[in-house]
Design a protein around this motif. Structure first.
Motif, short mmCIF file in Angstrom:
data_model
loop_
_atom_site.label_atom_id
_atom_site.label_comp_id
_atom_site.label_asym_id
_atom_site.label_seq_id
_atom_site.Cartn_x
_atom_site.Cartn_y
_atom_site.Cartn_z
N GLU A 274 0.22 9.44 3.98
CA GLU A 274 -0.28 8.07 4.09
C GLU A 274 0.79 7.06 3.67
N ARG B 225 0.81 -1.20 0.00
CA ARG B 225 0.00 0.00 0.00
C ARG B 225 0.85 1.26 0.00
N ALA B 226 2.01 1.21 0.64
CA ALA B 226 2.85 2.41 0.71
C ALA B 226 3.21 2.89 -0.69
N THR C 218 2.14 4.26 6.25
CA THR C 218 2.01 2.85 5.86
C THR C 218 3.37 2.17 5.83
N TYR D 187 0.17 4.64 -2.27
CA TYR D 187 0.01 5.99 -1.74
C TYR D 187 1.07 6.93 -2.30
#
Length: 75
Positions: free
Chosen positions: A13, A1-2, A17, A5
């Motif tokens: 975010e 997810r990082a 993350t 983002y």
């Protein structure tokens, strides 16, 4: 997810993350790289340099571990 983002330019975010994931996976090179890039994009150049150093450290530990594992397999 990082990475998602980061790609979306949602840097706060991405950083949160990456930091959370690094608790579980401290040697994950990509997470360190994303963290360094995120910090740089956010204008935190000093922290970004430190994070880049952590990425190189994680890469070294990872490659050393892989080399040892291969060596063990050849014994």
């Amino acid at each position: 997810r990082a990475l998602a983002y980061y790609t979306l330019r949602r840097y706060s975010e991405a950083l949160a993350t990456a930091d959370a994931a690094l608790v579980q996976h401290p040697d994950a090179v990509l997470l360190h790289v994303i963290r360094a890039a995120t910090l740089a994009q956010s204008g935190n150049d000093g922290e970004a340099r430190g994070a880049a150093g952590a990425a190189f450290g994680a890469a070294f530990r990872s490659s050393r571990g892989a080399a040892a594992h291969i060596s063990d397999g050849l014994d």
